[in-house]
Scaffold this motif. Structure first.
Motif, PDB file in Angstrom:
ATOM      1  N   GLU A 336      73.530 -85.104  43.803  1.00  0.00           N
ATOM      2  CA  GLU A 336      72.718 -86.042  43.124  1.00  0.00           C
ATOM      3  C   GLU A 336      72.384 -85.749  41.644  1.00  0.00           C
ATOM      4  N   GLU A 337      72.367 -86.332  40.796  1.00  0.00           N
ATOM      5  CA  GLU A 337      72.261 -85.759  39.302  1.00  0.00           C
ATOM      6  C   GLU A 337      70.856 -86.631  38.840  1.00  0.00           C
ATOM      7  N   ALA A 338      70.421 -86.678  37.788  1.00  0.00           N
ATOM      8  CA  ALA A 338      69.277 -87.140  37.087  1.00  0.00           C
ATOM      9  C   ALA A 338      68.126 -87.004  37.921  1.00  0.00           C
ATOM     10  N   LEU A 339      67.887 -85.821  38.251  1.00  0.00           N
ATOM     11  CA  LEU A 339      66.670 -85.467  38.908  1.00  0.00           C
ATOM     12  C   LEU A 339      65.646 -84.588  38.141  1.00  0.00           C
ATOM     13  N   THR A 340      64.519 -84.669  38.393  1.00  0.00           N
ATOM     14  CA  THR A 340      63.293 -83.897  37.654  1.00  0.00           C
ATOM     15  C   THR A 340      62.390 -83.006  38.715  1.00  0.00           C
ATOM     16  N   LYS A 341      62.134 -81.818  38.136  1.00  0.00           N
ATOM     17  CA  LYS A 341      61.342 -81.124  39.265  1.00  0.00           C
ATOM     18  C   LYS A 341      59.936 -80.980  38.520  1.00  0.00           C
ATOM     19  N   VAL A 342      58.828 -81.675  39.274  1.00  0.00           N
ATOM     20  CA  VAL A 342      57.604 -81.816  38.598  1.00  0.00           C
ATOM     21  C   VAL A 342      56.727 -80.518  39.551  1.00  0.00           C
ATOM     22  N   SER A 343      55.966 -79.873  38.953  1.00  0.00           N
ATOM     23  CA  SER A 343      55.289 -78.820  39.551  1.00  0.00           C
ATOM     24  C   SER A 343      53.775 -78.842  38.910  1.00  0.00           C
ATOM     25  N   ILE A 344      53.004 -78.211  40.080  1.00  0.00           N
ATOM     26  CA  ILE A 344      51.546 -78.007  39.578  1.00  0.00           C
ATOM     27  C   ILE A 344      51.336 -76.403  39.830  1.00  0.00           C
ATOM     28  N   ASN A 352      42.428 -72.370  48.089  1.00  0.00           N
ATOM     29  CA  ASN A 352      42.201 -73.750  48.159  1.00  0.00           C
ATOM     30  C   ASN A 352      43.263 -74.556  48.936  1.00  0.00           C
ATOM     31  N   PRO A 353      42.967 -74.549  49.945  1.00  0.00           N
ATOM     32  CA  PRO A 353      44.003 -75.552  51.036  1.00  0.00           C
ATOM     33  C   PRO A 353      43.732 -77.053  50.571  1.00  0.00           C
ATOM     34  N   GLY A 354      44.869 -77.544  50.749  1.00  0.00           N
ATOM     35  CA  GLY A 354      45.001 -79.125  50.443  1.00  0.00           C
ATOM     36  C   GLY A 354      45.521 -79.587  49.200  1.00  0.00           C
ATOM     37  N   VAL A 355      45.626 -78.635  48.400  1.00  0.00           N
ATOM     38  CA  VAL A 355      46.272 -79.073  47.186  1.00  0.00           C
ATOM     39  C   VAL A 355      47.607 -79.911  47.027  1.00  0.00           C
ATOM     40  N   ALA A 356      48.555 -79.271  47.937  1.00  0.00           N
ATOM     41  CA  ALA A 356      49.611 -79.788  48.024  1.00  0.00           C
ATOM     42  C   ALA A 356      49.636 -81.164  48.728  1.00  0.00           C
ATOM     43  N   ALA A 357      48.637 -81.394  49.528  1.00  0.00           N
ATOM     44  CA  ALA A 357      48.589 -82.723  50.329  1.00  0.00           C
ATOM     45  C   ALA A 357      48.142 -83.575  49.021  1.00  0.00           C
ATOM     46  N   GLU A 358      47.135 -83.087  48.388  1.00  0.00           N
ATOM     47  CA  GLU A 358      46.562 -83.921  47.387  1.00  0.00           C
ATOM     48  C   GLU A 358      47.765 -84.372  46.250  1.00  0.00           C
ATOM     49  N   MET A 359      48.546 -83.413  46.035  1.00  0.00           N
ATOM     50  CA  MET A 359      49.644 -83.741  44.962  1.00  0.00           C
ATOM     51  C   MET A 359      50.972 -84.844  45.635  1.00  0.00           C
ATOM     52  N   PHE A 360      50.920 -84.550  47.091  1.00  0.00           N
ATOM     53  CA  PHE A 360      51.778 -85.602  47.876  1.00  0.00           C
ATOM     54  C   PHE A 360      51.269 -86.950  47.912  1.00  0.00           C
ATOM     55  N   VAL A 373      60.866 -79.958  48.383  1.00  0.00           N
ATOM     56  CA  VAL A 373      59.637 -79.354  48.107  1.00  0.00           C
ATOM     57  C   VAL A 373      59.604 -77.978  48.129  1.00  0.00           C
ATOM     58  N   SER A 374      59.056 -77.422  47.167  1.00  0.00           N
ATOM     59  CA  SER A 374      58.750 -75.880  47.218  1.00  0.00           C
ATOM     60  C   SER A 374      57.479 -75.442  46.666  1.00  0.00           C
ATOM     61  N   THR A 375      57.310 -74.253  47.483  1.00  0.00           N
ATOM     62  CA  THR A 375      55.939 -73.658  47.287  1.00  0.00           C
ATOM     63  C   THR A 375      55.803 -72.135  47.078  1.00  0.00           C
ATOM     64  N   SER A 376      54.720 -71.730  46.451  1.00  0.00           N
ATOM     65  CA  SER A 376      54.504 -70.185  46.396  1.00  0.00           C
ATOM     66  C   SER A 376      52.937 -70.455  46.509  1.00  0.00           C
ATOM     67  N   ASP A 377      52.243 -68.917  46.135  1.00  0.00           N
ATOM     68  CA  ASP A 377      51.089 -68.775  46.294  1.00  0.00           C
ATOM     69  C   ASP A 377      50.279 -69.604  45.102  1.00  0.00           C
ATOM     70  N   ILE A 378      50.854 -69.708  43.985  1.00  0.00           N
ATOM     71  CA  ILE A 378      50.497 -70.429  42.659  1.00  0.00           C
ATOM     72  C   ILE A 378      51.108 -71.608  42.189  1.00  0.00           C
ATOM     73  N   LYS A 379      51.822 -72.219  42.978  1.00  0.00           N
ATOM     74  CA  LYS A 379      52.698 -73.440  42.610  1.00  0.00           C
ATOM     75  C   LYS A 379      52.919 -74.094  43.743  1.00  0.00           C
ATOM     76  N   VAL A 380      53.199 -75.602  43.573  1.00  0.00           N
ATOM     77  CA  VAL A 380      53.811 -76.686  44.521  1.00  0.00           C
ATOM     78  C   VAL A 380      54.870 -77.542  43.506  1.00  0.00           C
ATOM     79  N   SER A 381      56.177 -77.495  43.811  1.00  0.00           N
ATOM     80  CA  SER A 381      57.085 -78.024  43.184  1.00  0.00           C
ATOM     81  C   SER A 381      57.640 -79.257  43.907  1.00  0.00           C
ATOM     82  N   CYS A 382      57.823 -80.372  43.254  1.00  0.00           N
ATOM     83  CA  CYS A 382      58.581 -81.527  44.100  1.00  0.00           C
ATOM     84  C   CYS A 382      59.783 -82.187  43.104  1.00  0.00           C
TER      85      CYS A 382
END
Length: 413
Positions: A336-344, A352-360, A373-382
């Motif tokens: 699948e093409e034409a995709l974008t990864k958006v991250s905080i 601070n738990p719950g950050v990913a949930a707020e993003m979703f 979805v991908s996560t690490s200690d300091i980022k969440v990517s969709c």
């Protein structure tokens, strides 16, 4: 005073007039007593022009010849800037990557620097010359011209700063520093005064185009004082250094997006020990970088493996998989093409738990479907469809309270 390394991007040297302004800035540092090493990119969009010309001849031009072609763009700039400095009364010498002693891996298109012989540069500096180095390029141990990949001039500059033990490395661009989001997409993005290496590395890897990821890796490894500044103003930029959080009291410190994303699904991989190892070793051997990975099993004997690659690597990745199909034993490949990864990104997310949930939740309210979805200690990517990218970035920037009162200014576009 010591050595200062400066890097000027394509927009900064896009015209003769702008090259003149760059020369004036360099001279001001020289006259203040600094020894100057300057790394430059090709003028404006000239690299894109060269790529387009090559593709008029072949849809898949030879990688060696592409490096030979693309390395000429920076050579034009270094000679013109050296001429401009001489005209303004300051001795300068232009050096290609290999003349500057930059030796790389034997990989065309995205080589890594192996070592730098800085004796030529030190000799030129000792003679009072301003040293102008072509970014983005080097030479392999086999004597072949190589390039470091798009954005590689940042890496050249930081590597030279590390080798020469420079006082600092300044990266000049068309924005005034590192922002909480791309100001072209979010006019209310805020400029940051300081940012840690780790947070900057996450932002760079996730699509923030202000710095090349490998340049940040190099700066962190060797403790290079890195500054991102505007070529068009005297405004203080953003300092990238160790142990500094983006903004005290903020959980999320920046939003990044990468529009060059494609998703590949390998269907019907044998459900055996070592399957993942064989698949990703095959891709790595062919220099295909993989990002987000998801495995899903649908019976005891087979599974599907999905992963993302750079959109620019999609064709090469598909060809690599097709050639290796018999050895890997999968049924088929879907993509699948034409995709974008958006991250905080933010160091404050660790506690601070719950950050990913707020993003979703915010993306759902914007009616944007999340594909991976991908996560690490300091980022969440969709991973989302590219048509929703700008809306997602603006919404997340706002919901995490990053909007500034003033509109950011972007020069040179």
């Amino acid at each position: 005073m010591g050595i200062v390394v400066q890097k000027f991007g394509g927009t900064s040297v896009g015209t003769i007039e702008r090259i003149g302004r760059v020369a004036d800035r360099i001279i001001s540092y020289k006259e203040a007593g600094h020894q100057m090493v300057v790394v430059v990119s090709a003028m404006g969009k000239s690299t894109d022009v060269l790529v387009d010309m090559a593709k008029e001849i072949s849809a898949h031009p030879d990688e060696r010849e592409m490096d030979m072609l693309l390395s000429t763009g920076e050579q034009v700039t270094i000679s013109l800037l050296s001429m401009m400095l001489e005209k303004k009364g300051h001795r300068a010498v232009s050096l290609t990557g290999w003349q500057a002693g930059i030796t790389t891996e034997s990989v065309h298109g995205k080589a890594r620097i192996k070592h730098i012989d800085n004796e030529r540069m030190k000799s030129e500096l000792a003679e009072g010359n301003i040293v102008i180095v072509a970014g983005f390029q080097g030479i392999s141990e086999e004597g072949e011209i190589t390039t470091l990949g798009r954005g590689g001039s940042d890496t050249t500059a930081v590597a030279l700063a590390a080798s020469l033990k420079a006082d600092k490395c300044e990266i000049f661009t068309d924005v005034s520093g590192v922002y909480t989001a791309d100001p072209r997409v979010v006019p209310a993005a805020q400029k940051l005064d300081v940012i840690s290496y780790d947070e900057m590395l996450e932002l760079a890897n996730l699509g923030a185009g202000v710095l090349h990821p490998r340049s940040v890796e190099c700066a962190k490894k060797y403790g290079v004082c890195l500054v991102v500044r505007s070529s068009f103003t005297d405004e203080e930029g953003t300092y990238v250094q160790e142990g500094i959080t983006l903004e005290t009291g903020r959980v999320v410190s920046g939003v990044a997006h990468d529009e060059d994303v494609a998703k590949i699904t390998v269907v019907g991989m044998p459900a055996q020990v070592g399957t993942l190892s064989r698949l990703f070793n095959t891709l790595a051997t062919h220099h295909v970088n993989v990002d987000i990975i998801i495995q899903s099993s649908y019976d005891a004997k087979a599974s599907n493996i999905s992963f993302t690659v750079a959109g620019s690597d999609l064709t090469h990745a598909l060809q690599t998989l097709e050639v290796s199909r018999a050895d890997l034993g999968f049924d088929k490949v879907e993509y699948e093409e034409a995709l974008t990864k958006v991250s905080i990104v933010g160091a404050g997310m660790v506690n601070n738990p719950g950050v990913a949930a707020e993003m979703f939740r915010e993306l759902a309210q914007q009616e944007i479907s999340i594909k991976m979805v991908s996560t690490s200690d300091i980022k969440v990517s969709c991973v989302i469809a590219s048509e929703y990218a700008d809306r997602a970035v603006r919404a997340l920037h706002s919901i995490f309270q990053l909007d500034a009162q003033e509109v950011a200014v972007v020069h040179g576009i």
